[in-house]
Structure formats: C-alpha cells, structure tokens
Design a protein around this motif. Structure first.
Motif, PDB file in Angstrom:
ATOM      1  N   THR A  17       2.312   8.124  -8.254  1.00  0.00           N
ATOM      2  CA  THR A  17       1.810   9.197  -7.404  1.00  0.00           C
ATOM      3  C   THR A  17       2.371   9.078  -5.997  1.00  0.00           C
ATOM      4  OG1 THR A  17      -0.236   9.160  -8.656  1.00  0.00           O
ATOM      5  CG2 THR A  17      -0.294  10.301  -6.553  1.00  0.00           C
ATOM      6  N   THR A  18       2.722  10.211  -5.381  1.00  0.00           N
ATOM      7  CA  THR A  18       3.157  10.183  -3.995  1.00  0.00           C
ATOM      8  C   THR A  18       1.937  10.298  -3.084  1.00  0.00           C
ATOM      9  OG1 THR A  18       3.462  12.583  -4.045  1.00  0.00           O
ATOM     10  CG2 THR A  18       5.378  11.211  -4.544  1.00  0.00           C
ATOM     11  N   GLY A  19       2.151  10.026  -1.804  1.00  0.00           N
ATOM     12  CA  GLY A  19       1.049  10.097  -0.861  1.00  0.00           C
ATOM     13  C   GLY A  19       0.573  11.522  -0.652  1.00  0.00           C
ATOM     14  N   GLY A  43       2.580   9.799   2.501  1.00  0.00           N
ATOM     15  CA  GLY A  43       3.391   8.595   2.511  1.00  0.00           C
ATOM     16  C   GLY A  43       3.458   7.875   3.838  1.00  0.00           C
ATOM     17  N   PHE A  65      -6.226   0.424  -6.227  1.00  0.00           N
ATOM     18  CA  PHE A  65      -5.040   1.088  -6.759  1.00  0.00           C
ATOM     19  C   PHE A  65      -5.143   1.447  -8.234  1.00  0.00           C
ATOM     20  CE2 PHE A  65      -2.493  -0.372  -3.077  1.00  0.00           C
ATOM     21  CZ  PHE A  65      -1.750   0.780  -2.874  1.00  0.00           C
ATOM     22  N   ASP A 106      -4.244   4.763  -9.227  1.00  0.00           N
ATOM     23  CA  ASP A 106      -2.987   5.257  -8.653  1.00  0.00           C
ATOM     24  C   ASP A 106      -3.255   6.342  -7.614  1.00  0.00           C
ATOM     25  OD1 ASP A 106      -0.307   5.550  -8.237  1.00  0.00           O
ATOM     26  OD2 ASP A 106       0.142   6.472 -10.157  1.00  0.00           O
ATOM     27  N   PRO A 158      -3.293   8.637  -4.208  1.00  0.00           N
ATOM     28  CA  PRO A 158      -2.296   8.945  -3.187  1.00  0.00           C
ATOM     29  C   PRO A 158      -2.688   8.500  -1.787  1.00  0.00           C
ATOM     30  CG  PRO A 158      -3.494  10.925  -3.786  1.00  0.00           C
ATOM     31  CD  PRO A 158      -3.964   9.852  -4.720  1.00  0.00           C
ATOM     32  N   TRP A 195       3.594  -1.646  -0.152  1.00  0.00           N
ATOM     33  CA  TRP A 195       3.624  -0.263   0.339  1.00  0.00           C
ATOM     34  C   TRP A 195       5.055   0.256   0.446  1.00  0.00           C
ATOM     35  CZ3 TRP A 195       5.739   1.917   4.736  1.00  0.00           C
ATOM     36  CH2 TRP A 195       5.397   3.259   4.957  1.00  0.00           C
ATOM     37  N   ASN A 234       6.084   1.408  -2.862  1.00  0.00           N
ATOM     38  CA  ASN A 234       5.259   2.446  -3.505  1.00  0.00           C
ATOM     39  C   ASN A 234       4.483   3.201  -2.426  1.00  0.00           C
ATOM     40  OD1 ASN A 234       5.580   1.416  -6.426  1.00  0.00           O
ATOM     41  ND2 ASN A 234       4.908  -0.391  -5.293  1.00  0.00           N
ATOM     42  N   ARG A 244       2.266   5.174  -0.206  1.00  0.00           N
ATOM     43  CA  ARG A 244       1.031   5.936  -0.230  1.00  0.00           C
ATOM     44  C   ARG A 244       0.675   6.284   1.205  1.00  0.00           C
ATOM     45  NH1 ARG A 244       2.704   5.843  -4.260  1.00  0.00           N
ATOM     46  NH2 ARG A 244       1.855   5.466  -6.329  1.00  0.00           N
ATOM     47  N   SER A 245      -0.198   7.250   1.353  1.00  0.00           N
ATOM     48  CA  SER A 245      -0.730   7.534   2.685  1.00  0.00           C
ATOM     49  C   SER A 245      -1.801   6.492   2.977  1.00  0.00           C
ATOM     50  CB  SER A 245      -1.342   8.933   2.731  1.00  0.00           C
ATOM     51  OG  SER A 245      -0.397   9.892   2.304  1.00  0.00           O
TER      52      SER A 245
END
Length: 268
Positions: free
Chosen positions: A7-9, A41, A160, A163, A165, A192, A195, A197-198
């Motif tokens: 997953t993206t942020g 992100g 996490f 998963d 964002p 981070w 991978n 994430r925000s």
C-alpha cells in the motif's frame, strides 16, 4: 527490515483543529486552530515543549479523541470511516502488549478485532513481517522474555499487520536507553525508506526528528499551535552518517533556537 508492503501512503489533512479540556471547572484550550497536512508517503515529525498538544493532535487524528472544532480527513475520508477501513496503524509510547499472548499472537490481535472489515484486505504474513523486524526466532516468546527494544518492535509490527497507508507514532522510543533508541530509529528509517508510508511521529529529540523526517513541525504551547515548519532537505536514503553533515548541524541549531523561542514565549 524489508517486509513486502504494497500500500502507498495516504494524505492526512487536519483543518482548524481545536481542543479544550476542563481544568478545575474551567475550559483550557489545548489546541487552537491547528492546520496540518501530511502528503502521501511523507514522514513528518512533531516536536515541542511538554503540554503543547502534540500527542493530543495525534490522538485526534487517530480517532481516540474528538476535536471540539475543525476536521480531520485521511485520503478524503472522515476518521471514523478511515478507522473502519483500517487505514491507520498506531504505535503508542509504551508497547501495550498483552502479557498472556505470544509475540505472534500480539501482532495478530488487530486481525481478530472488527473481523467484518477484514474481507478483501491485504493482511501481511505475520511470520514474514516479524522476521523483517528481526523477530523471526521469537514468535512464540512472551513479552516478559523480550527486551524493551524488542517489545517496541513487536508494537510497530502490530501496527503494520493491516498494511496501513498511515502510521501514527507517539514517542515510541522515549522509554528506551540511548543505544537501543539509536538501533530502533535506524531500523525504522530503513523500514520506512523501503516501504514509504505517511508517518506522523511525535518526539522530543531534535536529532531524531531531523534524521527521520521530510519536515519537522514545531509546536508552541498555551494554547497549542504550529509555530514553525522546517523542511529537511537531506538526501535519502539516510543512515547514521547524516549526523556528521554540516547541513544536519544547521537544521539542529535552527530547530533548537525555535524551541527556545516557544518556551520563552510560554514563560512570558
């Protein structure tokens, strides 16, 4: 740490957030008209003197407290919907592990709550996730058998498991000794950077904030508000060598001067 997250942020957007608490029967404004945006992100650290409302702001974003005024959205969704969709992972100041559950079962706990929201979700392989945090040999151990740093890694892994964002971290390393803290924040940085994430990260450590962040938000108290935002233009990926950079030192001086200003203003 290199778990296969997908997953993206997500964008975190707080607008006009105001919070008051009753103290001796009188309302005290803890947060006053706070605006904060975390881009997808982006790693944002929030720093400030005790009582400036930084943890209160995080708890409002996490849905643990309601704002008296203003709004919070996660990728355009209100916080209750984001919680139902498990869009946020929360790492508290203390690991808050259940002592009667093993490492593996503590990380699995969120998957056993609100199971109706699990359908169709990308749940990470718990064994693989814990292995990525260096805990592959500790799956069946209990919290009492782990060091403080290992317990905190379990808490981060638990955040996490869905998963998410967005990751909200409330001074997660504050109870650790300095050597363990260095290890944990470098591990988090590595994780981070692999991978994105925000992240909203609460800390009292200026070097920690600079090392980890894209931006450092300085909050002032009485009432809590954003005083300054410093863009951290240091190249990524980063490691401990960044501490030797002259630019790092410049950021540290600037942020410490800002802290002195807000603390002096609070005393006046």
């Amino acid at each position: 740490m290199n778990a296969a997250l997908t997953t993206t942020g997500a964008e975190v957007l707080a607008r006009g957030v105001t919070k008051r608490f009753g103290v001796r029967g009188q309302p005290v404004t803890v947060l006053d008209d706070v605006d904060l945006r975390i881009a997808p992100g982006e790693f944002v650290s929030v720093i400030g003197p005790s009582g400036c409302g930084k943890s209160t702001l995080l708890r409002i974003i996490a849905g643990l407290l309601d704002a008296d005024e203003g709004s919070v959205a996660i990728n355009g969704e209100a916080v209750p919907q984001a919680i139902r969709h498990k869009a946020m992972g929360l790492v508290p100041q203390t690991p808050a592990l259940l002592p009667w559950r093993s490492v593996r079962d503590n990380v699995l706990l969120p998957t056993q709550v609100n199971t109706a929201a699990n359908a169709g979700r990308n749940l990470l392989d718990v064994d693989e996730l814990l292995t990525s945090f260096g805990l592959g040999k500790d799956l069946r151990k209990y919290p009492r058998q782990l060091s403080g740093g290992m317990q905190q890694r379990v808490a981060i892994a638990r955040a996490f498991v869905f998963d998410p964002p967005v990751l909200l971290m409330d001074e997660p390393f504050s109870a650790l000794d300095e050597i363990t803290r260095d290890q944990q924040r470098l591990g988090l940085l590595d994780f981070w950077q692999s991978n994105r994430r925000s992240v909203m990260f609460i800390t009292h450590s200026v070097p920690e904030a600079i090392l980890l962040s894209d931006r450092v938000v300085l909050m002032a108290a009485r009432p809590g508000r954003i005083a300054e935002i410093t863009e951290i233009d240091l190249p990524r990926p980063r490691d401990e060598s960044v501490f030797l950079s002259p630019q790092f030192r410049e950021y540290e001086i600037r942020i410490r001067e800002g802290l002195r200003r807000v603390m002096k203003n609070a005393q006046d």
